[in-house]
Design a protein around this motif. Structure first.
Motif, PDB file in Angstrom:
ATOM      1  N   ASN A  61       0.615  -1.259   0.055  1.00  0.00           N
ATOM      2  CA  ASN A  61       0.038   0.087   0.049  1.00  0.00           C
ATOM      3  C   ASN A  61       0.846   1.415   0.148  1.00  0.00           C
ATOM      4  N   PRO A  62       0.380   2.378  -0.489  1.00  0.00           N
ATOM      5  CA  PRO A  62       1.250   3.767  -0.404  1.00  0.00           C
ATOM      6  C   PRO A  62       1.874   4.132   0.898  1.00  0.00           C
ATOM      7  N   ARG A  63       1.178   3.698   1.828  1.00  0.00           N
ATOM      8  CA  ARG A  63       1.875   4.201   3.182  1.00  0.00           C
ATOM      9  C   ARG A  63       2.958   3.174   3.522  1.00  0.00           C
ATOM     10  N   GLU A  64       2.903   2.022   3.129  1.00  0.00           N
ATOM     11  CA  GLU A  64       4.226   1.109   3.363  1.00  0.00           C
ATOM     12  C   GLU A  64       5.271   1.694   2.472  1.00  0.00           C
ATOM     13  N   VAL A  65       4.857   1.870   1.209  1.00  0.00           N
ATOM     14  CA  VAL A  65       5.969   2.329   0.213  1.00  0.00           C
ATOM     15  C   VAL A  65       6.541   3.482   0.774  1.00  0.00           C
ATOM     16  N   ALA A  66       5.960   4.404   1.207  1.00  0.00           N
ATOM     17  CA  ALA A  66       6.162   5.799   1.788  1.00  0.00           C
ATOM     18  C   ALA A  66       7.202   5.403   3.025  1.00  0.00           C
ATOM     19  N   GLU A  67       6.833   4.488   3.995  1.00  0.00           N
ATOM     20  CA  GLU A  67       7.756   4.190   4.959  1.00  0.00           C
ATOM     21  C   GLU A  67       9.014   3.691   4.393  1.00  0.00           C
ATOM     22  N   ILE A  68       9.069   2.896   3.581  1.00  0.00           N
ATOM     23  CA  ILE A  68      10.385   2.571   2.891  1.00  0.00           C
ATOM     24  C   ILE A  68      11.247   3.638   2.327  1.00  0.00           C
ATOM     25  N   VAL A  69      10.578   4.383   1.564  1.00  0.00           N
ATOM     26  CA  VAL A  69      11.225   5.620   1.089  1.00  0.00           C
ATOM     27  C   VAL A  69      11.692   6.624   2.245  1.00  0.00           C
ATOM     28  N   ALA A  70      11.133   6.513   3.165  1.00  0.00           N
ATOM     29  CA  ALA A  70      11.512   7.566   4.574  1.00  0.00           C
ATOM     30  C   ALA A  70      12.656   6.717   5.204  1.00  0.00           C
ATOM     31  N   ILE A  71      12.671   5.318   5.351  1.00  0.00           N
ATOM     32  CA  ILE A  71      14.082   4.815   5.914  1.00  0.00           C
ATOM     33  C   ILE A  71      15.236   4.848   4.902  1.00  0.00           C
ATOM     34  N   GLN A  72      14.816   4.874   3.645  1.00  0.00           N
ATOM     35  CA  GLN A  72      15.943   5.242   2.704  1.00  0.00           C
ATOM     36  C   GLN A  72      16.446   6.708   2.930  1.00  0.00           C
ATOM     37  N   ALA A  73      15.784   7.482   3.297  1.00  0.00           N
ATOM     38  CA  ALA A  73      15.898   8.943   3.234  1.00  0.00           C
ATOM     39  C   ALA A  73      16.538   8.918   4.725  1.00  0.00           C
ATOM     40  N   LEU A  74      16.335   8.330   5.675  1.00  0.00           N
ATOM     41  CA  LEU A  74      16.898   8.280   6.986  1.00  0.00           C
ATOM     42  C   LEU A  74      18.605   7.753   6.738  1.00  0.00           C
ATOM     43  N   SER A  75      18.824   6.813   5.993  1.00  0.00           N
ATOM     44  CA  SER A  75      19.816   6.326   5.791  1.00  0.00           C
ATOM     45  C   SER A  75      20.867   7.341   5.154  1.00  0.00           C
ATOM     46  N   PHE A  76      19.986   8.100   4.123  1.00  0.00           N
ATOM     47  CA  PHE A  76      20.758   9.042   3.380  1.00  0.00           C
ATOM     48  C   PHE A  76      21.154  10.027   4.148  1.00  0.00           C
ATOM     49  N   VAL A  77      20.496  10.402   5.249  1.00  0.00           N
ATOM     50  CA  VAL A  77      20.663  11.700   6.085  1.00  0.00           C
ATOM     51  C   VAL A  77      21.874  11.469   7.050  1.00  0.00           C
ATOM     52  N   ALA A  78      21.738  10.159   7.444  1.00  0.00           N
ATOM     53  CA  ALA A  78      22.752   9.494   8.449  1.00  0.00           C
ATOM     54  C   ALA A  78      24.152   9.488   7.733  1.00  0.00           C
ATOM     55  N   GLY A  79      24.033   9.401   6.516  1.00  0.00           N
ATOM     56  CA  GLY A  79      25.389   9.094   5.603  1.00  0.00           C
ATOM     57  C   GLY A  79      26.261  10.438   5.618  1.00  0.00           C
ATOM     58  N   ASP A  80      25.656  11.647   6.059  1.00  0.00           N
ATOM     59  CA  ASP A  80      26.602  12.877   5.900  1.00  0.00           C
ATOM     60  C   ASP A  80      26.620  13.446   7.223  1.00  0.00           C
ATOM     61  N   PRO A  81      27.801  13.632   7.959  1.00  0.00           N
ATOM     62  CA  PRO A  81      27.667  14.122   9.205  1.00  0.00           C
ATOM     63  C   PRO A  81      27.075  15.305   9.539  1.00  0.00           C
ATOM     64  N   GLU A  82      27.229  16.446   8.588  1.00  0.00           N
ATOM     65  CA  GLU A  82      26.758  17.683   8.752  1.00  0.00           C
ATOM     66  C   GLU A  82      24.923  17.735   8.662  1.00  0.00           C
ATOM     67  N   ARG A  83      24.570  17.020   7.646  1.00  0.00           N
ATOM     68  CA  ARG A  83      23.093  16.605   7.613  1.00  0.00           C
ATOM     69  C   ARG A  83      22.412  15.928   8.800  1.00  0.00           C
ATOM     70  N   LEU A  84      23.304  15.100   9.272  1.00  0.00           N
ATOM     71  CA  LEU A  84      22.884  14.274  10.419  1.00  0.00           C
ATOM     72  C   LEU A  84      22.674  14.995  11.632  1.00  0.00           C
ATOM     73  N   GLY A  85      23.842  15.982  11.794  1.00  0.00           N
ATOM     74  CA  GLY A  85      23.781  16.793  12.882  1.00  0.00           C
ATOM     75  C   GLY A  85      22.685  17.765  12.949  1.00  0.00           C
ATOM     76  N   ALA A  86      22.425  18.417  11.758  1.00  0.00           N
ATOM     77  CA  ALA A  86      21.338  18.987  11.562  1.00  0.00           C
ATOM     78  C   ALA A  86      19.991  18.642  11.855  1.00  0.00           C
ATOM     79  N   PHE A  87      19.764  17.366  11.337  1.00  0.00           N
ATOM     80  CA  PHE A  87      18.575  16.546  11.683  1.00  0.00           C
ATOM     81  C   PHE A  87      18.430  16.267  13.132  1.00  0.00           C
ATOM     82  N   LEU A  88      19.473  16.015  13.698  1.00  0.00           N
ATOM     83  CA  LEU A  88      19.347  15.505  15.074  1.00  0.00           C
ATOM     84  C   LEU A  88      19.165  16.676  16.061  1.00  0.00           C
ATOM     85  N   ALA A  89      19.604  17.767  15.729  1.00  0.00           N
ATOM     86  CA  ALA A  89      19.327  18.904  16.560  1.00  0.00           C
ATOM     87  C   ALA A  89      17.904  19.276  16.285  1.00  0.00           C
TER      88      ALA A  89
END
Length: 99
Positions: free
Chosen positions: A7-35
């Motif tokens: 379902n679209p919600r499940e697909v959206a959650e998968i995309v968001a998990i990919q986005a979290l991995s993307f954010v976590a892969g860049d220390p500056e971006r991750l720092g901004a997100f965590l803050a």
């Protein structure tokens, strides 16, 4: 054998998990997100199980065009698919377990 339809919600959650991995892969971006999110790196994995948190991840990514483009390139997703996932996770009428 056919893959099960998601379902679209499940697909959206998968995309968001990919986005979290993307954010976590860049220390500056991750720092901004965590803050911004107020969570620590030690609670990031547990937070990823919460659909509201995943919506926040996509909120963060969608806020900046350059970030959206970079995530789209890395994930091989079209920016409109990322926007659709963002909308699906932020839709209050969307049910996680809907058929």
């Amino acid at each position: 054998m056919r893959k099960p339809t998601r379902n679209p919600r499940e697909v959206a959650e998968i995309v968001a998990i990919q986005a979290l991995s993307f954010v976590a892969g860049d220390p500056e971006r991750l720092g901004a997100f965590l803050a911004e999110s107020g969570i620590g790196p030690d609670t990031l994995r547990n937070a990823a199980a919460d659909p509201r948190f995943l919506a926040h991840v996509l909120d963060f990514v969608m806020r900046d065009d350059a970030t959206v483009k970079a995530f789209a390139e890395v994930s091989k997703l079209h920016p409109t698919n990322i926007a659709a996932a963002h909308q699906a996770l932020n839709d209050p009428d969307s049910e996680r377990d809907a058929p």
